[in-house]
Design an enzyme around this catalytic site. Sequence first.
Site, PDB file in Angstrom:
ATOM      1  N   CYS A   1      -4.575  16.270 -19.806  1.00 52.62           N
ATOM      2  CA  CYS A   1      -4.321  15.315 -20.896  1.00 52.62           C
ATOM      3  C   CYS A   1      -4.076  13.896 -20.379  1.00 52.62           C
ATOM      4  O   CYS A   1      -3.982  12.962 -21.170  1.00 52.62           O
ATOM      5  CB  CYS A   1      -3.150  15.779 -21.768  1.00 52.62           C
ATOM      6  SG  CYS A   1      -1.550  15.634 -20.949  1.00 52.62           S
TER       7      CYS A   1
ATOM      8  N   HIS B   1      -1.484   1.614  -4.216  1.00 52.20           N
ATOM      9  CA  HIS B   1      -1.900   3.020  -4.079  1.00 52.20           C
ATOM     10  C   HIS B   1      -1.033   3.978  -4.880  1.00 52.20           C
ATOM     11  O   HIS B   1      -1.040   5.177  -4.615  1.00 52.20           O
ATOM     12  CB  HIS B   1      -1.917   3.416  -2.595  1.00 52.20           C
ATOM     13  CG  HIS B   1      -2.973   2.712  -1.802  1.00 52.20           C
ATOM     14  ND1 HIS B   1      -2.920   2.551  -0.426  1.00 52.20           N
ATOM     15  CD2 HIS B   1      -4.127   2.103  -2.194  1.00 52.20           C
ATOM     16  CE1 HIS B   1      -3.998   1.882  -0.013  1.00 52.20           C
ATOM     17  NE2 HIS B   1      -4.739   1.588  -1.063  1.00 52.20           N
TER      18      HIS B   1
ATOM     19  N   GLN C   1       0.840  -1.200   0.000  1.00 54.89           N
ATOM     20  CA  GLN C   1       0.000   0.000   0.000  1.00 54.89           C
ATOM     21  C   GLN C   1       0.877   1.253   0.000  1.00 54.89           C
ATOM     22  O   GLN C   1       0.381   2.357  -0.111  1.00 54.89           O
ATOM     23  CB  GLN C   1      -0.895   0.014   1.244  1.00 54.89           C
ATOM     24  CG  GLN C   1      -1.842  -1.164   1.333  1.00 54.89           C
ATOM     25  CD  GLN C   1      -2.497  -1.239   2.715  1.00 54.89           C
ATOM     26  OE1 GLN C   1      -3.479  -0.557   2.981  1.00 54.89           O
ATOM     27  NE2 GLN C   1      -1.957  -2.064   3.589  1.00 54.89           N
TER      28      GLN C   1
ATOM     29  N   GLU D   1       1.265  -3.193  16.987  1.00 51.65           N
ATOM     30  CA  GLU D   1       0.063  -3.194  17.838  1.00 51.65           C
ATOM     31  C   GLU D   1      -0.912  -4.262  17.374  1.00 51.65           C
ATOM     32  O   GLU D   1      -0.813  -4.754  16.257  1.00 51.65           O
ATOM     33  CB  GLU D   1      -0.640  -1.835  17.714  1.00 51.65           C
ATOM     34  CG  GLU D   1       0.198  -0.693  18.218  1.00 51.65           C
ATOM     35  CD  GLU D   1      -0.398   0.657  17.868  1.00 51.65           C
ATOM     36  OE1 GLU D   1      -1.483   0.689  17.260  1.00 51.65           O
ATOM     37  OE2 GLU D   1       0.240   1.658  18.216  1.00 51.65           O
TER      38      GLU D   1
ATOM     39  N   ASP E   1       6.255   4.609  -1.472  1.00 53.98           N
ATOM     40  CA  ASP E   1       7.619   5.119  -1.280  1.00 53.98           C
ATOM     41  C   ASP E   1       8.701   4.415  -2.097  1.00 53.98           C
ATOM     42  O   ASP E   1       9.873   4.804  -2.050  1.00 53.98           O
ATOM     43  CB  ASP E   1       7.986   5.082   0.221  1.00 53.98           C
ATOM     44  CG  ASP E   1       7.868   3.665   0.830  1.00 53.98           C
ATOM     45  OD1 ASP E   1       8.010   2.664   0.103  1.00 53.98           O
ATOM     46  OD2 ASP E   1       7.621   3.587   2.054  1.00 53.98           O
TER      47      ASP E   1
HETATM   48  C1  BJW Z   1       4.517  -1.091  12.602  1.00 55.27           C
HETATM   49  C2  BJW Z   1       5.721  -0.434  12.794  1.00 55.27           C
HETATM   50  C3  BJW Z   1       6.853  -1.232  12.716  1.00 55.27           C
HETATM   51  C4  BJW Z   1       4.219   1.037  12.927  1.00 55.27           C
HETATM   52  N1  BJW Z   1       6.730  -2.534  12.486  1.00 55.27           N
HETATM   53  N2  BJW Z   1       4.422  -2.386  12.393  1.00 55.27           N
HETATM   54  C5  BJW Z   1     -16.564   2.861   5.207  1.00 55.27           C
HETATM   55  C6  BJW Z   1     -16.361   1.495   5.376  1.00 55.27           C
HETATM   56  C7  BJW Z   1     -15.512   0.780   4.521  1.00 55.27           C
HETATM   57  C8  BJW Z   1     -14.856   1.418   3.490  1.00 55.27           C
HETATM   58  C9  BJW Z   1     -15.058   2.777   3.314  1.00 55.27           C
HETATM   59  C10 BJW Z   1     -15.900   3.483   4.166  1.00 55.27           C
HETATM   60  N3  BJW Z   1     -15.899   4.782   3.775  1.00 55.27           N
HETATM   61  C11 BJW Z   1     -15.062   4.902   2.709  1.00 55.27           C
HETATM   62  C12 BJW Z   1     -14.550   3.689   2.429  1.00 55.27           C
HETATM   63  C13 BJW Z   1     -13.591   3.358   1.356  1.00 55.27           C
HETATM   64  C14 BJW Z   1     -12.204   3.876   1.688  1.00 55.27           C
HETATM   65  C15 BJW Z   1     -11.760   3.379   3.063  1.00 55.27           C
HETATM   66  O1  BJW Z   1     -11.295   2.280   3.231  1.00 55.27           O
HETATM   67  N4  BJW Z   1     -11.882   4.204   4.091  1.00 55.27           N
HETATM   68  C16 BJW Z   1     -11.540   3.781   5.458  1.00 55.27           C
HETATM   69  C17 BJW Z   1     -10.636   4.817   6.122  1.00 55.27           C
HETATM   70  C18 BJW Z   1     -12.829   3.540   6.208  1.00 55.27           C
HETATM   71  N5  BJW Z   1     -11.335   3.343   0.651  1.00 55.27           N
HETATM   72  C19 BJW Z   1     -11.205   3.947  -0.499  1.00 55.27           C
HETATM   73  O2  BJW Z   1     -11.756   5.001  -0.741  1.00 55.27           O
HETATM   74  C20 BJW Z   1     -10.370   3.225  -1.539  1.00 55.27           C
HETATM   75  N6  BJW Z   1     -11.112   3.156  -2.747  1.00 55.27           N
HETATM   76  C21 BJW Z   1     -12.242   2.496  -2.819  1.00 55.27           C
HETATM   77  O3  BJW Z   1     -12.694   1.865  -1.880  1.00 55.27           O
HETATM   78  O4  BJW Z   1     -12.844   2.567  -4.044  1.00 55.27           O
HETATM   79  C22 BJW Z   1     -14.221   2.171  -4.116  1.00 55.27           C
HETATM   80  C23 BJW Z   1     -15.017   3.397  -3.771  1.00 55.27           C
HETATM   81  C24 BJW Z   1     -15.181   4.359  -4.728  1.00 55.27           C
HETATM   82  C25 BJW Z   1     -15.952   5.486  -4.427  1.00 55.27           C
HETATM   83  C26 BJW Z   1     -16.503   5.637  -3.156  1.00 55.27           C
HETATM   84  C27 BJW Z   1     -16.295   4.663  -2.160  1.00 55.27           C
HETATM   85  C28 BJW Z   1     -15.552   3.527  -2.489  1.00 55.27           C
HETATM   86  C29 BJW Z   1      -9.075   3.961  -1.823  1.00 55.27           C
HETATM   87  C30 BJW Z   1      -8.184   4.009  -0.629  1.00 55.27           C
HETATM   88  C31 BJW Z   1      -6.940   4.832  -0.933  1.00 55.27           C
HETATM   89  C32 BJW Z   1      -6.077   5.015   0.304  1.00 55.27           C
HETATM   90  N7  BJW Z   1      -5.091   5.974   0.007  1.00 55.27           N
HETATM   91  C33 BJW Z   1      -4.058   6.270   1.002  1.00 55.27           C
HETATM   92  C34 BJW Z   1      -3.191   7.421   0.466  1.00 55.27           C
HETATM   93  C35 BJW Z   1      -2.283   6.906  -0.654  1.00 55.27           C
HETATM   94  C36 BJW Z   1      -1.391   7.943  -1.201  1.00 55.27           C
HETATM   95  C37 BJW Z   1      -0.397   8.457  -0.189  1.00 55.27           C
HETATM   96  O5  BJW Z   1       0.439   7.700   0.368  1.00 55.27           O
HETATM   97  O6  BJW Z   1      -0.443   9.656   0.030  1.00 55.27           O
HETATM   98  O7  BJW Z   1      -3.243   5.109   1.237  1.00 55.27           O
HETATM   99  S1  BJW Z   1      -4.685   6.626   2.630  1.00 55.27           S
HETATM  100  C38 BJW Z   1      -3.427   5.794   3.518  1.00 55.27           C
HETATM  101  O8  BJW Z   1      -3.954   4.622   4.222  1.00 55.27           O
HETATM  102  C39 BJW Z   1      -2.477   5.255   2.452  1.00 55.27           C
HETATM  103  C40 BJW Z   1      -2.115   3.910   3.014  1.00 55.27           C
HETATM  104  O9  BJW Z   1      -1.601   3.103   1.993  1.00 55.27           O
HETATM  105  C41 BJW Z   1      -3.419   3.441   3.588  1.00 55.27           C
HETATM  106  C42 BJW Z   1      -3.299   2.322   4.569  1.00 55.27           C
HETATM  107  O10 BJW Z   1      -2.592   2.712   5.719  1.00 55.27           O
HETATM  108  P1  BJW Z   1      -1.545   1.708   6.382  1.00 55.27           P
HETATM  109  O11 BJW Z   1      -0.461   1.407   5.444  1.00 55.27           O
HETATM  110  O12 BJW Z   1      -2.259   0.580   6.982  1.00 55.27           O
HETATM  111  O13 BJW Z   1      -0.895   2.665   7.511  1.00 55.27           O
HETATM  112  P2  BJW Z   1      -1.447   3.028   8.958  1.00 55.27           P
HETATM  113  O14 BJW Z   1      -0.754   4.267   9.377  1.00 55.27           O
HETATM  114  O15 BJW Z   1      -2.925   3.024   9.019  1.00 55.27           O
HETATM  115  O16 BJW Z   1      -0.947   1.813   9.865  1.00 55.27           O
HETATM  116  C43 BJW Z   1       0.419   1.560  10.104  1.00 55.27           C
HETATM  117  C44 BJW Z   1       0.501   0.305  10.933  1.00 55.27           C
HETATM  118  O17 BJW Z   1       1.867  -0.027  11.095  1.00 55.27           O
HETATM  119  C45 BJW Z   1      -0.089   0.436  12.346  1.00 55.27           C
HETATM  120  O18 BJW Z   1      -0.960  -0.671  12.566  1.00 55.27           O
HETATM  121  C46 BJW Z   1       1.110   0.384  13.275  1.00 55.27           C
HETATM  122  O19 BJW Z   1       0.850  -0.291  14.498  1.00 55.27           O
HETATM  123  C47 BJW Z   1       2.090  -0.385  12.455  1.00 55.27           C
HETATM  124  N8  BJW Z   1       3.502  -0.101  12.701  1.00 55.27           N
HETATM  125  N9  BJW Z   1       5.432   0.917  13.001  1.00 55.27           N
HETATM  126  C48 BJW Z   1       5.461  -3.059  12.355  1.00 55.27           C
HETATM  127  N10 BJW Z   1       8.072  -0.683  12.887  1.00 55.27           N
HETATM  128 ZN    ZN Z   2      -1.071  17.544 -19.850  1.00 55.50          ZN
END
Ligand code: BJW
Ligand code: ZN
Length: 245
Positions: free
Chosen positions: A130, A119, A101, A216, A104
């Site tokens: 364009c 992502h 996800q 966690e 980087d």
């Molecule tokens: C360690 C550690 C160490 C720390 N060792 N561990 C309601 C219910 C269900 C779904 C939805 C809802 N409302 C909306 C939605 C859909 C939505 C969604 O899921 N929202 C939720 C927040 C509820 N999803 C979407 O919109 C997706 N598209 C989609 O569903 O399309 C269909 C649709 C279309 C139209 C309308 C509705 C639906 C797209 C999701 C895109 C997410 N984008 C981002 C940004 C990407 C670009 C960028 O980087 O800037 O992606 S958001 C952000 O979260 C990023 C990440 O990839 C993503 C996931 O986060 P991740 O990687 O899990 O990080 P953290 O910080 O959450 O967790 C880190 C973990 O590491 C923690 O657990 C720590 O404990 C641990 N940790 N250090 C091991 N050293």
């Molecule tokens: Zn262009």
Amino acid sequence: MDELHDQAAGLLRGGHSVFVLTGAGISAESGIPTFRGKDGLWKNYSAEQLATPEAFQRDPAMVWEWYHWRQSLIAKAEPNPGHRALVTLERYYKRFLLLTQNVDNLHCRAGSRNVLELHGSIFRAFCLECGQKVEHGIDRRVIDALPRCECGGLLRPDVVWFGELIPADIWRASLTFLADADLALICGTSGVVWPAAMIPNIACERGLKTIEINLEKTAISGIVDVSIAGRTGEVLPELLRLMGL
Ligand code: BJW
Ligand code: ZN
């Protein structure tokens, strides 16, 4: 704790077709902030407020500022032992897919080969007029004006924001791989963002062996075969050691 490590190493040793899902936690030890929790805040904005098409429409300069700040952190960062352990694991298996996800590029920089970026990439942008995709490294950024395409159109980061569809080909390839996998390893993700959050559930429903490594407890800790609380940069190398790799 040691028992969990042994169990996980045993499952990894028995795997043939391995699916790995990573999230921001695996890059945390490279100095890249995760999204959720106190580290996820940027100038009091949360990722949910910044990573949306609406935020970009409202204030593209602010969103670009956030991305340029993250780009400069990432450009200075190095892959950590967690990224490198996954490179070793990939060599061990006949069939291996790493779905990340993260935007980087650290898995590829570490040497992982079969990587899919769910992502997008922080080092690419695309033109809202364009549609052309361009590399967008920190050397190309424009400090005071918004980044623009050759056609004059506004560029935006080539990443997937909330409410946007993830790349269909990448999702399809992931599910296809998962259908023939026997082990899923979930590293450093809170598992709250869909559709990536579905992967552990799909894996469990299909009867794959499942391992989670996270600092966690998460929503999936209770459903996986082995959940190890710890840093991926420490736990993964330890598992490799137990496997004799
Ligand atoms: C360690 C550690 C160490 C720390 N060792 N561990 C309601 C219910 C269900 C779904 C939805 C809802 N409302 C909306 C939605 C859909 C939505 C969604 O899921 N929202 C939720 C927040 C509820 N999803 C979407 O919109 C997706 N598209 C989609 O569903 O399309 C269909 C649709 C279309 C139209 C309308 C509705 C639906 C797209 C999701 C895109 C997410 N984008 C981002 C940004 C990407 C670009 C960028 O980087 O800037 O992606 S958001 C952000 O979260 C990023 C990440 O990839 C993503 C996931 O986060 P991740 O990687 O899990 O990080 P953290 O910080 O959450 O967790 C880190 C973990 O590491 C923690 O657990 C720590 O404990 C641990 N940790 N250090 C091991 N050293
Ligand atoms: Zn262009």
